[in-house]
Motif scaffolding. Structure first.
Motif, short mmCIF file in Angstrom:
data_model
loop_
_atom_site.label_atom_id
_atom_site.label_comp_id
_atom_site.label_asym_id
_atom_site.label_seq_id
_atom_site.Cartn_x
_atom_site.Cartn_y
_atom_site.Cartn_z
N LEU A 127 0.94 -1.31 -0.04
CA LEU A 127 0.02 0.04 0.03
C LEU A 127 0.90 1.34 0.11
CD1 LEU A 127 -2.84 -0.79 2.75
CD2 LEU A 127 -2.98 -0.90 0.34
N GLY A 128 2.00 1.26 0.97
CA GLY A 128 2.85 2.34 0.83
C GLY A 128 3.65 2.67 -0.36
N SER A 129 3.79 1.79 -0.99
CA SER A 129 4.74 2.23 -2.44
C SER A 129 4.15 3.08 -3.55
CB SER A 129 4.93 0.92 -3.01
OG SER A 129 3.58 0.37 -3.52
N THR A 130 2.94 3.46 -3.15
CA THR A 130 2.25 4.40 -4.14
C THR A 130 1.90 5.78 -3.30
OG1 THR A 130 0.07 3.65 -3.48
CG2 THR A 130 0.86 2.56 -5.45
N LEU A 131 2.17 5.86 -2.01
CA LEU A 131 2.02 7.05 -1.27
C LEU A 131 3.23 8.02 -1.47
CD1 LEU A 131 1.14 5.55 2.18
CD2 LEU A 131 -0.48 6.57 0.35
N ASP A 132 2.89 9.23 -1.40
CA ASP A 132 4.10 10.46 -1.31
C ASP A 132 4.10 10.55 0.07
OD1 ASP A 132 4.01 10.61 -4.00
OD2 ASP A 132 2.07 11.76 -4.24
N PRO A 133 5.40 10.98 0.46
CA PRO A 133 5.93 11.51 1.81
C PRO A 133 4.88 12.71 2.20
CG PRO A 133 7.98 11.34 0.40
CD PRO A 133 6.67 11.20 -0.41
N VAL A 134 4.12 12.86 3.26
CA VAL A 134 3.32 13.76 3.89
C VAL A 134 4.08 14.39 5.10
CG1 VAL A 134 1.21 12.93 3.03
CG2 VAL A 134 2.09 12.01 5.33
N VAL A 135 5.00 13.81 5.70
CA VAL A 135 5.91 14.42 6.88
C VAL A 135 7.24 14.34 6.43
CG1 VAL A 135 6.50 14.09 9.16
CG2 VAL A 135 4.25 13.72 8.34
N GLN A 136 7.89 15.49 6.67
CA GLN A 136 9.40 15.47 6.37
C GLN A 136 10.49 15.88 7.56
OE1 GLN A 136 9.61 18.26 3.07
NE2 GLN A 136 9.28 16.79 1.55
N ILE A 137 11.38 15.42 7.87
CA ILE A 137 12.25 15.61 8.79
C ILE A 137 13.51 16.42 8.36
CG2 ILE A 137 13.77 14.76 10.62
CD1 ILE A 137 11.90 12.14 10.90
N ALA B 36 -5.50 10.57 10.48
CA ALA B 36 -6.31 10.52 9.33
C ALA B 36 -6.07 9.53 8.20
CB ALA B 36 -6.08 12.08 8.53
N ARG B 37 -4.94 8.88 8.15
CA ARG B 37 -4.68 8.08 7.06
C ARG B 37 -4.26 6.61 7.51
NH1 ARG B 37 -1.21 11.83 3.04
NH2 ARG B 37 -2.55 13.49 2.96
N GLU B 38 -3.88 6.49 8.73
CA GLU B 38 -3.26 5.48 9.45
C GLU B 38 -1.93 4.66 8.80
OE1 GLU B 38 -6.86 2.58 11.17
OE2 GLU B 38 -6.26 2.12 9.12
N LEU B 39 -1.59 4.88 7.64
CA LEU B 39 -0.20 4.67 7.08
C LEU B 39 0.18 6.00 6.35
CD1 LEU B 39 1.55 2.32 6.07
CD2 LEU B 39 0.54 2.05 4.09
N ILE B 40 1.51 6.20 6.62
CA ILE B 40 2.05 7.55 6.15
C ILE B 40 3.51 7.20 5.59
CG2 ILE B 40 0.44 9.06 7.22
CD1 ILE B 40 2.83 9.86 9.16
N LYS B 41 3.86 8.05 4.70
CA LYS B 41 5.24 7.86 4.42
C LYS B 41 6.02 9.13 4.89
CE LYS B 41 6.58 5.98 0.37
NZ LYS B 41 6.85 5.76 -1.09
N VAL B 42 7.12 9.14 5.36
CA VAL B 42 7.95 10.13 6.09
C VAL B 42 9.44 10.20 5.14
CG1 VAL B 42 8.90 11.08 8.23
CG2 VAL B 42 6.87 9.56 8.09
N ARG B 43 9.69 11.19 4.79
CA ARG B 43 11.03 11.39 4.32
C ARG B 43 11.84 12.35 5.20
NH1 ARG B 43 11.34 12.77 -1.62
NH2 ARG B 43 12.40 10.73 -1.54
N VAL B 44 13.20 11.89 5.31
CA VAL B 44 14.30 12.53 6.03
C VAL B 44 15.22 13.16 4.92
CG1 VAL B 44 16.32 12.26 7.42
CG2 VAL B 44 14.19 10.69 7.77
#
Length: 100
Positions: free
Chosen positions: A17-27, A46-54
């Motif tokens: 599921l996460g492979s298609t997500l865009d990062p919504v939080v950035q560190i 809101a989403r339960e599953l999020i992608k985070v980019r460092v």
């Protein structure tokens, strides 16, 4: 960590599921600060599953920054690839993702 750890099958499902997500939080250059944690909490609710980019300018290593964020928001760190991580936290009121 959350009270339930995910099985391998559940992690595989979440990764797909996460492979298609865009990062919504950035560190970024400030590192793991409370504003980042608050933003991640809201997104997880809101989403339960999020992608985070460092980001490149972050003072921390991606792995440790993502683990610190997961601990801070009581979420499950599903995957780390390069500078991206996938966090999952079940929303008890509004379930969006049915795990296998």
């Amino acid at each position: 960590m959350s009270e339930s750890t995910l099985t391998g099958k559940q992690k595989r499902y979440l990764r797909s599921l996460g492979s298609t997500l865009d990062p919504v939080v950035q560190i970024g250059k400030a590192g793991m600060i409370e504003a980042v944690a608050a933003s991640a909490r809201d997104a997880l609710a809101a989403r339960e599953l999020i992608k985070v980019r460092v980001l490149q300018n972050s003072p921390e290593e991606p792995q440790s920054a993502l683990m610190a964020l997961a601990d801070c928001v009581q979420a499950e760190l599903v995957q780390v690839i390069g500078r991206n991580g996938l966090l999952y936290k079940r929303n008890p009121e509004k379930k969006k993702i049915e795990l296998p």
